[in-house]
Design an enzyme around this catalytic site. Structure first.
Site, short mmCIF file in Angstrom:
data_model
loop_
_atom_site.label_atom_id
_atom_site.label_comp_id
_atom_site.label_asym_id
_atom_site.label_seq_id
_atom_site.Cartn_x
_atom_site.Cartn_y
_atom_site.Cartn_z
N ARG A 148 0.86 -1.17 0.00
CA ARG A 148 0.00 0.00 0.00
C ARG A 148 0.90 1.23 0.00
O ARG A 148 2.04 1.19 0.48
CB ARG A 148 -0.90 0.03 1.24
CG ARG A 148 -1.84 -1.16 1.38
CD ARG A 148 -2.65 -1.04 2.66
NE ARG A 148 -3.61 -2.14 2.82
CZ ARG A 148 -3.38 -3.24 3.53
NH1 ARG A 148 -2.20 -3.40 4.14
NH2 ARG A 148 -4.29 -4.19 3.63
N LYS A 172 -2.24 -1.93 8.00
CA LYS A 172 -3.39 -1.35 8.69
C LYS A 172 -3.44 -1.84 10.13
O LYS A 172 -3.18 -3.01 10.41
CB LYS A 172 -4.68 -1.72 7.96
CG LYS A 172 -4.84 -1.04 6.61
CD LYS A 172 -6.18 -1.37 5.99
CE LYS A 172 -6.39 -0.61 4.68
NZ LYS A 172 -7.70 -0.91 4.07
N HIS A 244 -2.01 2.34 -5.90
CA HIS A 244 -2.77 1.10 -5.63
C HIS A 244 -2.88 0.24 -6.88
O HIS A 244 -3.03 -0.97 -6.79
CB HIS A 244 -4.16 1.45 -5.09
CG HIS A 244 -4.62 0.53 -4.01
ND1 HIS A 244 -4.00 0.47 -2.78
CD2 HIS A 244 -5.61 -0.38 -3.97
CE1 HIS A 244 -4.61 -0.43 -2.02
NE2 HIS A 244 -5.58 -0.97 -2.73
N ARG A 247 -0.21 -2.23 -6.84
CA ARG A 247 -0.50 -3.29 -5.87
C ARG A 247 -1.47 -4.31 -6.48
O ARG A 247 -1.28 -5.53 -6.36
CB ARG A 247 -1.08 -2.66 -4.61
CG ARG A 247 -1.56 -3.64 -3.54
CD ARG A 247 -1.91 -2.84 -2.29
NE ARG A 247 -2.81 -3.52 -1.37
CZ ARG A 247 -2.41 -4.34 -0.41
NH1 ARG A 247 -1.12 -4.61 -0.25
NH2 ARG A 247 -3.28 -4.90 0.41
N HIS A 270 -4.05 -9.01 3.77
CA HIS A 270 -5.50 -9.03 3.94
C HIS A 270 -5.87 -9.93 5.12
O HIS A 270 -5.38 -11.05 5.21
CB HIS A 270 -6.20 -9.56 2.68
CG HIS A 270 -6.16 -8.61 1.53
ND1 HIS A 270 -6.31 -9.01 0.23
CD2 HIS A 270 -5.98 -7.27 1.49
CE1 HIS A 270 -6.23 -7.96 -0.57
NE2 HIS A 270 -6.03 -6.90 0.17
N TYR A 279 -9.38 -10.43 -6.78
CA TYR A 279 -8.43 -10.58 -7.87
C TYR A 279 -8.77 -11.77 -8.77
O TYR A 279 -8.35 -11.82 -9.92
CB TYR A 279 -7.01 -10.72 -7.31
CG TYR A 279 -6.59 -9.53 -6.49
CD1 TYR A 279 -6.58 -9.57 -5.11
CD2 TYR A 279 -6.26 -8.32 -7.11
CE1 TYR A 279 -6.23 -8.47 -4.36
CE2 TYR A 279 -5.92 -7.22 -6.37
CZ TYR A 279 -5.90 -7.30 -4.99
OH TYR A 279 -5.57 -6.20 -4.25
#
Length: 309
Positions: A148, A172, A244, A247, A270, A279
């Protein structure tokens, strides 16, 4: 307490107890400020404890005329979180948004770049400029590690474990993970770090920050966006891209070349593999090829026992 007090306490909760980033907290706060502005403009004097479903429905209706369904859904989600916090702290007993439906937005598939487009983008970097080697290392790291933009901006020199073949990434909620790094990406980071970065006057507090601006401070997310946007314009790339995008391209190309979703999930950071599954939808042709290659019944003329009639 007034709105300010409740919001301030909520921000502290998001930071300390949920470990959310400053950017995420600002987004949550923006949703509440939007509601508060609506109340002020319509002369509705009500506290977060007193506000009811009817007033919030009026607000959502007003918002629906100003933003698209995706933004509307995000605002509703943000406010639901705020009122859930108030219930958690025993300020309220019910969530006034509980029965308000979130608009259907559909699943927006991310843009991706082909490997040729990525090569062209990186080749467009002016390596004779002071920031050229840095910008090449940035793009190679975004694409080579699937980071990210906030993760890249905060990357430390002490996070580089090149001998082991990994970089330590803080994602995150301050959750850390180790992401593998390829030899090419390592090479361009080393060139920047050992040749160009050493020419900068590094400001106090940024000695360990990998990617620096010309003033010796940490690069902002906006600056990284600008670098990529300018390169896309330079090569006449008719796609709306951002950091992004690199990514997404990282994950897509891994999938297309046979990587499994679980491995991609771990590299992207994730929490849920459901997030990673987006994806899968990018290349149906690839999935068909997987089936035709690996499924035991791929050949209609395979040796099957005859069925007696």
């Amino acid at each position: 307490m007034d709105w300010n007090s409740y919001i301030k306490n909520y921000q502290s909760y998001l930071k300390i107890e949920r470990g959310l980033s400053t950017n995420t907290i600002e987004n949550y706060s923006f949703d509440i400020d939007r509601l508060r502005l609506f109340l002020t403009e319509n002369e509705i004097a009500v506290s977060p404890i007193q506000i009811g479903e009817e007033t919030l429905q009026q607000f959502i209706y007003s918002v629906s005329k100003q933003v698209n369904p995706r933004s509307q859904a995000r605002i509703i989600s943000g406010l639901k979180s705020f009122f859930s916090y108030l219930i958690f702290e025993d300020y309220r007993t019910t969530n006034p948004l509980e029965l308000i439906e979130t608009p259907k937005t559909g699943r927006k598939l991310p843009d991706t770049l082909t490997t040729d487009e990525i090569d062209t983008l990186i080749a467009a970097i002016d390596l004779t400029s002071n920031e050229g080697e840095r910008n090449r290392a940035i793009l190679e790291t975004l694409y080579g590690c699937g980071l990210r933009v906030s993760e890249l901006a905060s990357l430390k020199i002490s996070d580089l474990f090149f001998e082991e073949g990994f970089v330590k990434v803080t994602g995150k909620g301050n959750k850390q993970r180790f992401v593998p790094i390829g030899d090419l990406t390592k090479k361009f980071i080393e060139i920047y770090k050992n040749n160009n970065r050493t020419q900068l006057s590094v400001q106090k507090g940024f000695e360990d920050t990998l990617f620096l601006n010309r003033r010796g401070k940490q690069l902002t997310r906006a600056m990284i966006f600008t670098i990529i946007k300018n390169l896309a314009f330079k090569i006449n790339l008719n796609k709306n891209i951002s950091p992004h995008t690199l990514r997404h391209s990282f994950a897509t190309h891994l999938l297309e070349n046979g990587a499994d979703l679980r491995s991609i999930q771990l590299m992207l950071g994730h929490e849920s593999i459901t997030t990673t599954e987006i994806y899968v939808h990018l290349d149906r042709k690839f999935l068909t090829e997987v089936l035709n290659t690996f499924h035991p019944r791929k050949n209609p003329h395979s040796d099957l026992p005859e069925v007696e009639g």
